[in-house]
Write a protein that holds these residues in place. Structure first.
Motif, PDB file in Angstrom:
ATOM      1  N   SER A  49       0.846  -1.196   0.000  1.00  0.00           N
ATOM      2  CA  SER A  49       0.000   0.000   0.000  1.00  0.00           C
ATOM      3  C   SER A  49       0.878   1.241   0.000  1.00  0.00           C
ATOM      4  N   CYS A  50       0.372   2.280  -0.613  1.00  0.00           N
ATOM      5  CA  CYS A  50       1.075   3.562  -0.636  1.00  0.00           C
ATOM      6  C   CYS A  50       0.058   4.664  -0.392  1.00  0.00           C
ATOM      7  N   ALA A  51       0.194   5.337   0.733  1.00  0.00           N
ATOM      8  CA  ALA A  51      -0.723   6.415   1.085  1.00  0.00           C
ATOM      9  C   ALA A  51      -0.074   7.762   0.789  1.00  0.00           C
ATOM     10  N   ALA A  52      -0.782   8.597   0.064  1.00  0.00           N
ATOM     11  CA  ALA A  52      -0.288   9.932  -0.278  1.00  0.00           C
ATOM     12  C   ALA A  52      -0.882  10.967   0.669  1.00  0.00           C
ATOM     13  N   SER A  53      -0.084  11.957   1.048  1.00  0.00           N
ATOM     14  CA  SER A  53      -0.560  12.997   1.964  1.00  0.00           C
ATOM     15  C   SER A  53      -1.640  13.860   1.310  1.00  0.00           C
ATOM     16  N   ARG A  54      -1.566  13.998   0.001  1.00  0.00           N
ATOM     17  CA  ARG A  54      -2.589  14.743  -0.728  1.00  0.00           C
ATOM     18  C   ARG A  54      -2.477  14.400  -2.203  1.00  0.00           C
ATOM     19  N   TYR A  55      -3.536  14.679  -2.903  1.00  0.00           N
ATOM     20  CA  TYR A  55      -3.532  14.502  -4.345  1.00  0.00           C
ATOM     21  C   TYR A  55      -3.458  15.884  -4.989  1.00  0.00           C
ATOM     22  N   THR A  56      -2.558  16.030  -5.907  1.00  0.00           N
ATOM     23  CA  THR A  56      -2.435  17.270  -6.668  1.00  0.00           C
ATOM     24  C   THR A  56      -2.201  16.894  -8.128  1.00  0.00           C
TER      25      THR A  56
ATOM     26  N   ALA B 176       5.079  -0.952 -12.133  1.00  0.00           N
ATOM     27  CA  ALA B 176       3.703  -0.697 -12.550  1.00  0.00           C
ATOM     28  C   ALA B 176       3.352   0.756 -12.259  1.00  0.00           C
ATOM     29  N   ALA B 177       2.355   1.247 -12.971  1.00  0.00           N
ATOM     30  CA  ALA B 177       1.894   2.617 -12.747  1.00  0.00           C
ATOM     31  C   ALA B 177       0.402   2.689 -13.000  1.00  0.00           C
ATOM     32  N   ILE B 178      -0.215   3.710 -12.386  1.00  0.00           N
ATOM     33  CA  ILE B 178      -1.647   3.901 -12.575  1.00  0.00           C
ATOM     34  C   ILE B 178      -1.957   5.384 -12.639  1.00  0.00           C
ATOM     35  N   HIS B 179      -2.874   5.737 -13.537  1.00  0.00           N
ATOM     36  CA  HIS B 179      -3.315   7.120 -13.608  1.00  0.00           C
ATOM     37  C   HIS B 179      -4.445   7.282 -12.604  1.00  0.00           C
TER      38      HIS B 179
ATOM     39  N   PHE C 188       1.173  -9.219 -11.103  1.00  0.00           N
ATOM     40  CA  PHE C 188       0.985  -8.033 -10.254  1.00  0.00           C
ATOM     41  C   PHE C 188      -0.201  -7.228 -10.758  1.00  0.00           C
ATOM     42  N   THR C 189      -0.910  -6.617  -9.819  1.00  0.00           N
ATOM     43  CA  THR C 189      -2.027  -5.744 -10.175  1.00  0.00           C
ATOM     44  C   THR C 189      -1.927  -4.463  -9.370  1.00  0.00           C
ATOM     45  N   ILE C 190      -1.937  -3.339 -10.059  1.00  0.00           N
ATOM     46  CA  ILE C 190      -1.937  -2.040  -9.392  1.00  0.00           C
ATOM     47  C   ILE C 190      -3.353  -1.499  -9.398  1.00  0.00           C
ATOM     48  N   SER C 191      -3.741  -0.894  -8.280  1.00  0.00           N
ATOM     49  CA  SER C 191      -5.078  -0.326  -8.175  1.00  0.00           C
ATOM     50  C   SER C 191      -5.022   0.897  -7.272  1.00  0.00           C
ATOM     51  N   ARG C 192      -6.126   1.647  -7.251  1.00  0.00           N
ATOM     52  CA  ARG C 192      -6.121   2.825  -6.389  1.00  0.00           C
ATOM     53  C   ARG C 192      -7.482   3.030  -5.750  1.00  0.00           C
ATOM     54  N   ASP C 193      -7.461   3.680  -4.595  1.00  0.00           N
ATOM     55  CA  ASP C 193      -8.671   4.093  -3.888  1.00  0.00           C
ATOM     56  C   ASP C 193      -8.496   5.587  -3.652  1.00  0.00           C
ATOM     57  N   ASN C 194      -9.095   6.399  -4.522  1.00  0.00           N
ATOM     58  CA  ASN C 194      -8.874   7.840  -4.451  1.00  0.00           C
ATOM     59  C   ASN C 194      -9.444   8.455  -3.170  1.00  0.00           C
TER      60      ASN C 194
ATOM     61  N   ARG D  24      -6.739   8.125  -0.936  1.00  0.00           N
ATOM     62  CA  ARG D  24      -5.471   8.576  -1.517  1.00  0.00           C
ATOM     63  C   ARG D  24      -4.422   7.473  -1.404  1.00  0.00           C
ATOM     64  N   THR D  25      -4.831   6.273  -1.722  1.00  0.00           N
ATOM     65  CA  THR D  25      -3.964   5.104  -1.537  1.00  0.00           C
ATOM     66  C   THR D  25      -3.900   4.302  -2.830  1.00  0.00           C
ATOM     67  N   VAL D  26      -2.700   3.850  -3.144  1.00  0.00           N
ATOM     68  CA  VAL D  26      -2.459   2.978  -4.291  1.00  0.00           C
ATOM     69  C   VAL D  26      -1.948   1.642  -3.769  1.00  0.00           C
ATOM     70  N   TYR D  27      -2.378   0.580  -4.413  1.00  0.00           N
ATOM     71  CA  TYR D  27      -2.024  -0.765  -3.978  1.00  0.00           C
ATOM     72  C   TYR D  27      -1.254  -1.488  -5.073  1.00  0.00           C
ATOM     73  N   LEU D  28      -0.437  -2.428  -4.646  1.00  0.00           N
ATOM     74  CA  LEU D  28       0.209  -3.347  -5.584  1.00  0.00           C
ATOM     75  C   LEU D  28      -0.007  -4.753  -5.055  1.00  0.00           C
ATOM     76  N   GLN D  29      -0.909  -5.472  -5.690  1.00  0.00           N
ATOM     77  CA  GLN D  29      -1.144  -6.866  -5.344  1.00  0.00           C
ATOM     78  C   GLN D  29      -0.157  -7.717  -6.116  1.00  0.00           C
ATOM     79  N   MET D  30       0.636  -8.479  -5.393  1.00  0.00           N
ATOM     80  CA  MET D  30       1.685  -9.290  -6.009  1.00  0.00           C
ATOM     81  C   MET D  30       1.399 -10.759  -5.750  1.00  0.00           C
ATOM     82  N   ASN D  31       1.156 -11.495  -6.805  1.00  0.00           N
ATOM     83  CA  ASN D  31       0.888 -12.924  -6.712  1.00  0.00           C
ATOM     84  C   ASN D  31       1.994 -13.716  -7.397  1.00  0.00           C
TER      85      ASN D  31
END
Length: 125
Positions: A21-28, A49-52, A68-74, A77-84
């Protein structure tokens, strides 16, 4: 400056799974692209991996496609990387990064300006 905090690393046996998981302090505008990178000992850092964050379009390097699957929960403000199906060659320090404003994301390090501290992933039997 955007702060990024990764979590979820650890040790797993070959064939196992982890979710970072990657939590961002803010989205800009500078977080239009969120990416995951990794650096193994003695090797250069590589994009994984990257995600818009707006469109949700995803981008992967060939070595992780289908695993691997990258996803986000806006809202979080968190992006995930599921690694199987993890393999020993996936062992590395994994970093989250943010870049923008881009209409299309890449896994090129030069496109990312904000970086997290990293989280270690170790795959070993």
């Amino acid at each position: 400056q955007v702060q990024l905090v990764e979590s979820g690393g650890g040790s797993v046996q070959p064939g196992g799974s982890l979710r970072l998981s990657c939590a961002a302090s803010r989205y800009t505008s500078s977080t239009s692209c969120m990416g995951w990178f990794r650096q193994a000992p003695g090797k250069e850092r590589e994009g994984v991996a990257a995600i818009h964050t707006s469109s949700g379009n995803t981008y992967y390097v060939d070595s992780v496609k289908g695993r691997f699957t990258i996803s986000r929960d806006n809202a979080k403000r968190t992006v995930y990387l599921q690694m199987n199906s993890l393999q020993p060659e996936d062992t590395a320090m994994y970093y989250c990064a943010a870049g923008g404003p881009w209409a299309r994301c890449s896994t090129a390090e030069v496109d990312y300006k904000s970086w997290g501290q990293g989280t270690q992933v170790t795959v070993s039997s």
